[in-house]
Structure formats: C-alpha cells, structure tokens
Design an enzyme around this catalytic site. Structure first.
Site, PDB file in Angstrom:
ATOM      1  CB  THR A  83      -0.927   0.045   1.228  1.00 39.20           C
ATOM      2  OG1 THR A  83      -0.128   0.204   2.415  1.00 39.20           O
ATOM      3  CG2 THR A  83      -1.766  -1.216   1.338  1.00 39.20           C
ATOM      4  CB  SER A  84       1.586   3.950  -1.726  1.00 39.18           C
ATOM      5  OG  SER A  84       2.093   5.280  -1.755  1.00 39.18           O
TER       6      SER A  84
END
Length: 716
Positions: free
Chosen positions: A282-283
């Site tokens: 994720t970011s």
C-alpha cells in the site's frame, strides 16, 4: 495543515464519539485499560528509520512519537488478559519487545508475560532510527542507537503502566467502514500475478475497510479504540528530516484532540489507536507515481508500469500524495484526516457487542529451512533470510539507486559488477540457498551473515490475541494486500471449523509487529520480484508457512485449552554484541556575549500575525540529545491570560516546528529555530514563543535553561 484540524475540532466537539452508545449502564465482562506515553528519542544527529537513507539524518521535531497501549482482561479472572501496543515506530523489534516484556513481567509478574504482550507499529518512516537489534537496519544509523531503543522501551512501559492503572470494568464492540482515497497499491503489476478468480472476489487491489474495536465504560461512554487500516507511513518523503509520526500519528492527534481539545497532546485520557494492517504493497501517495526528470521527454509522465522506472532508472519515479502541490506535510494531514473521519463514522454508530473469553497464544518459529506441508500435500520449506536485487530498487515511496530496478528476477541476467562485489558485503549464497530462494536472485545473503552479529532475524514471533469473537493476528512482517486476505480468511475458517469461535468470527491483522521479518508476498507476487517479493526474506513459501503455523495454534485460543504450544528456541539477544560508531555530545557553548536561550532573531512585534502566517524566532541553542524531554517539550507557544502566561501549544502540535543547527563544531555553538503557523480560529491576544533546552559543559553537569521571544499579537 492545522487549519483543517481546528475546524474539525470545532464542528465535532459534541460528537457522539465521546458519548454513550445508548445511555444505558451495561454489565461488565471485561476489565479495560488504556494508556499513552512519549517514546521520542534523539531528534538530531541520528539517522531516521524506514527509508534506509544515509542522508536522512534528523534535524528537529515536527510531532512526537508515542506508544499507545490497551489492556483487555477477563473480569471474572483478571490474570487472563493481554496487552496490545501500537507504537509510532517503523516496525516491531525482537530486542525492543524483549526489554518491554522483561520490565513489565518484573513489575507485574502475575499479569504480564512473553505470551500476552504484543508490540505492533504504525510503520511510519519519519521516526528516530537505530533501535532494531539486527545489523542490516542499523547500517545507515552507523550501528545500534541505544538512546533510541531506551526511549522506546521506557515510554512503552510507561504507556502500559498507565493502562494498568486505569483498568476498570467496561465493554467492547467492533465494526468496520470503508475509507476511500486513503491508499493505493504501489505494486499493481505484482498484484495482477495473483489468480484472476481470486482477484475477482475483491473490488480493489488494496483493502479499503477500517476495523475498529471500541472500548467503553459501564455507562457506555467511550474511553478509546483500536482501529486497523492498511496504509504505509510514507506520507512524509525521504527528504524530510523532522521527526514525526506520519499519517497514523496525525490521525491519532486529530481524534484525541477532537475528544479533549483542552489537553496537550499526550495528556489525554481518551486513547485513539490507528494500528497498521496488511500494509506491504500500500501507499498513501494516492495520486500515483510520476517521473520527476526535468529536461527529459518522460518528465511528468506516469512511471513505467511493470518496473516503476523513468528512462529505465528508478531514481526519478516518485509517488505523489493528495497534497502534492502544497507539501508532503499537507498530504500527511489529508491521509491522517481520512483515517480519523473513518474512526469517527464508526464511533458515532452502535456497533455489534463483543462477548466471550479472553485468550492469547505465542510461539517462536525458526524460519531457516522450516519444513511443512501445503494443504495439497506438497512438502515445501522456507529459507534463511535473503534479499533480492529488487530490494535495492526501492519503491515509488522511496526509490532506490544505481541500476537496480523492481521486477528483477532470475530470468534476467544480473549486473556482473554487483555479482562480483556482493560477496564482499555478505557471504555468497550456497547452492541450497539459491535453490530455496528461487526465482529470487540474491543480492544480500543476510541469513548467512553473522559477523559481527546477525544481519537479519532467523526466528520470528507467532502470536494471536482473542477477546470473544475478535482475533488479532500479530504478524512479524509486512503482509501484502492479497497475503493479508489469504491468512485472514484461512484463520477465520479454521476458528469456525474448529468450534473455537462461531460464524461471527472477526479476524484483524496487526503488523509489522514483535519481530521485523520484512515482507510477506504471495508466491505469485514473489515470482514477479518487485520490491515486496524481493524483500520477502524467507522465500516464496513464507506466507504459507505462517498460515500453517497460525492455523496450528487456533486450538490454544479455546477456553478449554491447557498447556502451551511447542516452540523453537527464542532468538539470541543481539544488543549485547551491538556496535555503534556514533559520538556523544562533546560540549555546548554560547557565543561570547550571549547566553543559552538568548534570542538571535526575534518575532515580529510591529504588526499583528493573522491565521496562516508563521511566527518565527531563533535562539542560542544547545544539543537536544542532552535531554530528550520525554513527556515534556522543547517549546511552547504561550498566551497571556489574565496577566499569566499559559502554554497553548507544544512541540507535539503539527502547527509547530523545532529545528536545531550546529553552527560551529569546534566551539560547540548551535542555534534553535522555533516556528508556529497560526491556525484558523486562534483567539486574538498576546503570545510568546518559549524554548526549553539543556546544555552540556566540557566538564560538569548538564543544566537546563529557558529562552523567551518578545511578546507578539495575533488578530482575528
């Protein structure tokens, strides 16, 4: 960025988040305790943890790091309990946890032990580094930084002590909500390697749900919560050198300040937890990754999809947060606000009650050639730790250097230069390691590197916590999105089929926790060898080994269970062998004719400041490594109220910044800059900036001092 927060506080002060769920007193099945404490180590001259960048040495403070602790005990048998800790650090660590367990079990031998204490992290990348006990993450910090580790341990133990002292009867409830635009998948090409039928079960290529466990007193009034939501703590970029707590620390600040707006950060009784989940791919940089290559034809274009490159190199490919056009601090505030809003949505609802026994289980698992059988009968094994070439390629949140790229597997020829020199860094991998880690081309064979002490862990903590139908999987690494889904579904199915929990079983993920075992990609993602696969250090069967081991421990969560599970030996303490190349503070001196705390550049006294403007003053300073001022502050913004100065802001408010600069190494001179950006809604009046410091003479004791700016006015 604080403007949004203040508006939020004003409009939501009467929120049901602090009121009773139904106004009725409830019977108490549980004893509940909540606590918070400061864990901020040296905010200058110390490498920061997360990006592994030598250049990222801290120069000051944006917001303090904290540990938050929640205790859940069975009211009918209060020795049956667990404590869950979420710390504003990059990852859990075996050495840190060992020290915390040692101190808590000595303080409360009848209540806390190695099995019922979980140390999770928010996985933020803007905190103080050097605290992990293995050598690899110490390299950019020039070795082990004991001061950082000691601050984390002391503050975490204090948070648990406060939680223990606050134990009282209460109830729990749990729910979930969807949060959009707060995370993206930074390795979508690897995610696409997972089976199409499996991907079709999910709307997004990352989890969008926040789960929240609410803590109430017997009158139904909220005392706090733990939420679980996956988003990397990389809102603040690699070029940031101010110690902070990234988006989850910001979310906690926003929520706790909403509930108790008159309390200084860290002094609230309401504890809002924003724990990490299956964070691996994720970011928070939700605008996507773009090339920042001035003068090149690809400048401003999206990075290449499979390898995240710009002109066949990784260095210019950077993720952009939602506040990109303003600053990464604005992005941090936005992502933090989205999580706080998700928690507020859940806290304003009546959530399903949690009821049932309290249980926990813990064991150690040596991952070096650990053999087990897949559900289809195939015998497989994990491997000693090893990092692939794509590990050095970095991610779109923090790109690598040289000619390393993501998606570099054994089907591609490796750079002969790195093939030649890698054996000078770590031992060359033996044939059995090459075969075990395939198709990962091994760059750093850290599982075989033991000089001067272990570069990577060999043994990890396997732990689960249960309260009623809720089970927390405490994970020793960073699960990718699909890895998290697989283990969550597998353990939930096992809980139900074993009769340990009913069909309402609710499983949440917490990590990276306890041990930092790096990443946990699916076998399919591993085959692609982007950063997450290259950083799955124990090989392609890491996820399946965890599913196998956690599944085997499910029976121990039953109230009828007796005994403890078999365990591999606990990992050996590495801190006793630790090396550090850091030097201490030699001396602080004030220039001739000046004394510590004197003002060098004063605030503007000629005209009033307005909302959005920044108040600034510079002082004759001293090294803040002399005193971390844990549970205190390096600065205050003071307001004159009825002729008395009253602190209204500290160094834990996002509107303030503390910066230190050594101006003369030989003579020991330094300056401190203090700034405050006036928030919307700040009352008109007279204010001043105050600096708290501690100076170290060449011979003698460290002594405290205080400096004040001139008074200034703020107008409506």
């Amino acid at each position: 960025m604080f403007n949004r927060a203040l508006i939020y506080l004003t409009t939501c002060f009467a929120s049901t988040a602090v009121l009773s769920q139904n106004g009725a007193r409830v019977s108490a099945q549980y004893l509940l305790g909540l606590g918070i404490a400061d864990i901020t180590g040296p905010v200058v001259e110390t490498n920061m943890m997360g990006y592994a960048s030598l250049a990222q040495t801290d120069t000051g403070l944006h917001m303090r790091q904290r540990s938050r602790a929640w205790i859940v005990a069975d009211a009918s048998n209060s020795t049956q309990r667990f404590v869950f800790i979420s710390a504003d650090i990059a990852m859990g660590d075996t050495g840190i946890r060992r020290s915390i367990v040692s101190q808590l079990s000595a303080l409360y031998p009848e209540y806390y032990n190695n099995a019922n204490i979980a140390l999770s992290s928010t996985h933020q990348h803007s905190g103080v580094g050097g605290y992990l006990e293995n050598l690899l993450p110490q390299l950019t910090a020039l070795g082990y930084v004991k001061e950082t580790a000691d601050a984390i341990v002391a503050g975490t133990v204090l948070a648990v002590q406060r939680a223990h002292a606050s134990l009282k009867p209460g109830s729990l409830s749990i729910g979930n909500t969807t949060i959009l635009d707060a995370n993206i998948n930074r390795s979508p090409s690897a995610y696409l390697a997972n089976p199409a039928a499996e991907r079709a079960l999910y709307q997004y290529d990352q989890d969008k749900d926040m789960s929240l466990l609410r803590f109430d007193d017997t009158d139904g009034n909220a005392r706090g919560f733990i939420s679980f939501f996956p988003v990397h703590g990389t809102s603040l970029y690699e070029n940031n050198t101010l110690v902070s707590s990234d988006n989850k620390g910001m979310a906690a600040y926003l929520y706790e300040s909403m509930v108790e707006p008159s309390a200084m950060p860290g002094n609230q009784t309401f504890v809002a937890g924003f724990a990490q989940a299956n964070v691996g791919d994720t970011s928070p940089n939700t605008l996507g990754a773009f090339c920042e290559s001035p003068g090149q034809p690809w400048d401003g274009l999206p990075c290449e999809f499979d390898h995240s490159t710009c002109g066949n190199a990784t260095e210019d490919c950077h993720g952009r947060g939602p506040g990109f056009r303003v600053s990464d601090f604005e992005s941090n505030s936005i992502i933090g606000q989205k999580q706080a809003d998700g928690a507020k949505t859940l806290m304003s609802q009546k959530l399903p009650a949690v009821s049932g026994p309290v249980a926990y289980v813990h064991t150690y698992l040596n991952m070096s050639f650990h053999q087990f059988t897949l559900p289809n009968g195939t015998a497989v094994q994990t491997c000693p730790a090893g990092l692939g070439y794509s590990f050095a390629g970095g991610t779109t949140d923090g790109p690598g250097a040289f000619d390393f790229i993501q998606g570099d597997n054994s089907s591609n020829p490796q750079n002969p230069f790195w093939e030649l020199v890698k054996g000078a860094i770590t031992p060359l991998p033996p044939p059995e390691q090459v075969a075990c880690q395939y198709p990962k081309p091994i760059l750093l064979d850290t599982g075989y590197a033991t000089t001067p002490y272990n570069w990577s862990p060999h043994t990890v903590d396997i732990q689960m916590l249960r309260v009623g139908n809720v089970v927390i999987l405490v994970i020793p690494g960073e699960l990718t999105t699909m890895s998290g889904r697989r283990i969550r579904n597998a353990i939930r199915a096992k809980l139900i089929s074993s009769g340990v929990v009913g069909d309402d079983a609710y499983v949440v993920l917490a990590g990276p926790a306890n041990t930092y075992g790096h990443y946990i990609a699916t076998p399919e993602e591993y085959s692609v060898q982007r950063y997450e696969g290259a950083s799955t250090i124990f090989g392609q069967w890491t996820l399946d080994s965890y599913i196998d081991k956690y599944s085997s421990l499910v029976p121990y969560l039953s109230p009828s269970s007796t005994g403890t599970p078999p365990s591999d030996p606990a990992p050996e303490d590495q801190t006793s062998k630790a090396i550090s190349l850091r030097t201490g503070v030699i001396v602080d001196n004030a220039p001739i004719g000046k004394k510590f705390g004197d003002v060098l550049i004063d605030v503007n006294t000629a005209s009033a400041y307005q909302a959005g403007e920044t108040v600034f003053a510079q002082f004759v300073g001293a090294n803040p490594r002399n005193n971390f001022r844990l549970e205190g502050t390096f600065l205050t913004v003071d307001q004159s109220v009825n002729g008395q100065w009253t602190p209204v802001r500290s160094d834990s408010h996002p509107s303030t910044v503390y910066q230190w600069l050594r101006t003369n190494e030989i003579l020991g001179y330094s300056t401190v800059n203090i700034s405050w950006t006036v928030e919307s809604g700040t009352p008109a009046g007279t204010y001043r900036l105050t600096y708290f410091g501690d100076s170290k003479p060449l011979i003698g004791q460290i002594s405290a001092f205080t400096g004040h700016s001139s008074s200034f006015t703020v107008s409506d």
